[in-house]
Scaffold this motif. Structure first.
Motif, short mmCIF file in Angstrom:
data_model
loop_
_atom_site.label_atom_id
_atom_site.label_comp_id
_atom_site.label_asym_id
_atom_site.label_seq_id
_atom_site.Cartn_x
_atom_site.Cartn_y
_atom_site.Cartn_z
N ILE A 14 0.89 -1.16 0.00
CA ILE A 14 0.00 0.00 0.00
C ILE A 14 0.93 1.21 0.00
O ILE A 14 1.44 1.63 1.03
CB ILE A 14 -0.95 -0.01 1.22
CG1 ILE A 14 -1.65 -1.37 1.35
CG2 ILE A 14 -1.94 1.14 1.13
CD1 ILE A 14 -2.43 -1.81 0.13
N ASN A 15 1.14 1.75 -1.19
CA ASN A 15 2.24 2.68 -1.40
C ASN A 15 1.84 3.76 -2.39
O ASN A 15 1.19 3.47 -3.39
CB ASN A 15 3.43 1.86 -1.95
CG ASN A 15 4.75 2.54 -1.80
OD1 ASN A 15 4.91 3.71 -2.14
ND2 ASN A 15 5.73 1.80 -1.31
N THR A 16 2.24 4.98 -2.12
CA THR A 16 1.99 6.08 -3.06
C THR A 16 3.09 6.17 -4.12
O THR A 16 2.92 6.88 -5.11
CB THR A 16 1.92 7.42 -2.32
OG1 THR A 16 3.18 7.64 -1.67
CG2 THR A 16 0.77 7.46 -1.32
N TYR A 17 4.20 5.49 -3.88
CA TYR A 17 5.36 5.52 -4.79
C TYR A 17 5.86 6.95 -4.99
O TYR A 17 6.28 7.33 -6.07
CB TYR A 17 5.06 4.81 -6.10
CG TYR A 17 4.73 3.36 -5.85
CD1 TYR A 17 5.73 2.43 -5.65
CD2 TYR A 17 3.40 2.94 -5.75
CE1 TYR A 17 5.43 1.11 -5.37
CE2 TYR A 17 3.11 1.62 -5.47
CZ TYR A 17 4.12 0.71 -5.28
OH TYR A 17 3.82 -0.60 -4.99
N ASP A 18 5.81 7.71 -3.92
CA ASP A 18 6.31 9.08 -3.91
C ASP A 18 7.60 9.11 -3.08
O ASP A 18 7.65 9.69 -2.01
CB ASP A 18 5.25 10.02 -3.32
CG ASP A 18 5.68 11.47 -3.33
OD1 ASP A 18 6.54 11.82 -4.16
OD2 ASP A 18 5.16 12.24 -2.50
N HIS A 19 8.62 8.41 -3.59
CA HIS A 19 9.91 8.39 -2.90
C HIS A 19 11.01 8.27 -3.94
O HIS A 19 10.76 7.95 -5.11
CB HIS A 19 9.99 7.27 -1.85
CG HIS A 19 9.56 5.93 -2.35
ND1 HIS A 19 10.37 5.09 -3.06
CD2 HIS A 19 8.37 5.29 -2.21
CE1 HIS A 19 9.72 3.98 -3.35
NE2 HIS A 19 8.50 4.08 -2.86
N VAL A 68 -4.51 3.43 3.05
CA VAL A 68 -5.04 2.79 1.84
C VAL A 68 -5.67 3.83 0.92
O VAL A 68 -5.39 3.85 -0.29
CB VAL A 68 -6.07 1.68 2.21
CG1 VAL A 68 -6.78 1.17 0.96
CG2 VAL A 68 -5.40 0.54 2.95
N GLU A 69 -6.50 4.71 1.47
CA GLU A 69 -7.18 5.71 0.64
C GLU A 69 -6.18 6.68 0.00
O GLU A 69 -6.36 7.07 -1.16
CB GLU A 69 -8.23 6.46 1.46
CG GLU A 69 -9.41 5.60 1.86
CD GLU A 69 -10.06 4.86 0.69
OE1 GLU A 69 -10.30 5.48 -0.37
OE2 GLU A 69 -10.30 3.65 0.83
N THR A 70 -5.14 7.06 0.72
CA THR A 70 -4.12 7.94 0.16
C THR A 70 -3.42 7.27 -1.02
O THR A 70 -3.23 7.88 -2.07
CB THR A 70 -3.09 8.34 1.23
OG1 THR A 70 -3.77 9.06 2.26
CG2 THR A 70 -1.99 9.21 0.65
N ALA A 71 -3.06 5.99 -0.85
CA ALA A 71 -2.39 5.26 -1.93
C ALA A 71 -3.32 5.09 -3.13
O ALA A 71 -2.89 5.22 -4.28
CB ALA A 71 -1.90 3.91 -1.43
#
Length: 180
Positions: A14-19, A68-71
């Motif tokens: 559960i990841n935004t992949y903002d890294h 979860v919702e942010t991702a």
């Protein structure tokens, strides 16, 4: 000693992949995603506990629903939606690499009488490796389906899988053959 119960642990999917390493990680996540989905389906069909162990990305006021919702609201929701937790899954928020470090996971696994963990998710050479070591030192059996873990650096991931197998006795196999 009798047969121990198994849990499927989904690490950091559960990841935004903002890294900073996201561009290197995303192609590997896309490759691993189908195997993770198959593991989730098999575990849920067999009533094997599914536990998400996920970073909170420094948002200490967040609970798992917000994570979860942010991702799902981010640009890579297509990588999150297929592995979205359902109403029966458990969720542990972690702060560092290991799923055990400063989390209630050991207590939870003990309460569920779990002696075998199947680890999938990301990142093979970081969180998966350190989590496998921490499970091993807790005398748990560890399985890592190599096709259901994603990496940033392929060479380090291969080395990590070899270390898990050789040094920790982890069972490295495919998602299809992983015993749940």
């Amino acid at each position: 000693m009798g047969e121990t119960k198994t849990a499927l642990i989904v690490i950091d999917m559960i990841n935004t992949y903002d890294h900073k390493d996201a561009d290197l990680l995303i192609p590997s996540v896309r490759d691993a995603l189908p195997a993770v989905v198959r593991l989730l389906q098999r575990a849920r069909e067999r009533d094997v506990p599914v536990i998400y162990a996920n970073d909170n990305f420094g948002e200490w006021r967040s609970h798992h629903g917000e994570i979860v919702e942010t991702a799902l609201g981010g640009p890579h929701a297509d990588l999150v939606e297929p592995v979205r937790p359902d109403g029966t899954d458990l969720f542990v928020v972690k702060a560092r690499h290991s799923i055990f470090f400063e989390t209630p996971l050991s207590y939870l696994l003990n309460q569920l009488d779990i002696g075998h963990v199947v680890l999938c998710g990301q990142v093979t050479e970081q969180c998966v490796l350190y989590s496998a070591l921490d499970a091993h030192i807790r005398h748990m059996r560890v399985t890592v389906p190599a096709d259901a873990v994603a990496h940033i650096h392929a060479d380090l991931a291969e080395a990590a899988l070899r270390m898990m197998e050789r040094n920790m006795g982890a069972d490295i196999r495919t998602a299809e053959t992983a015993r749940l």
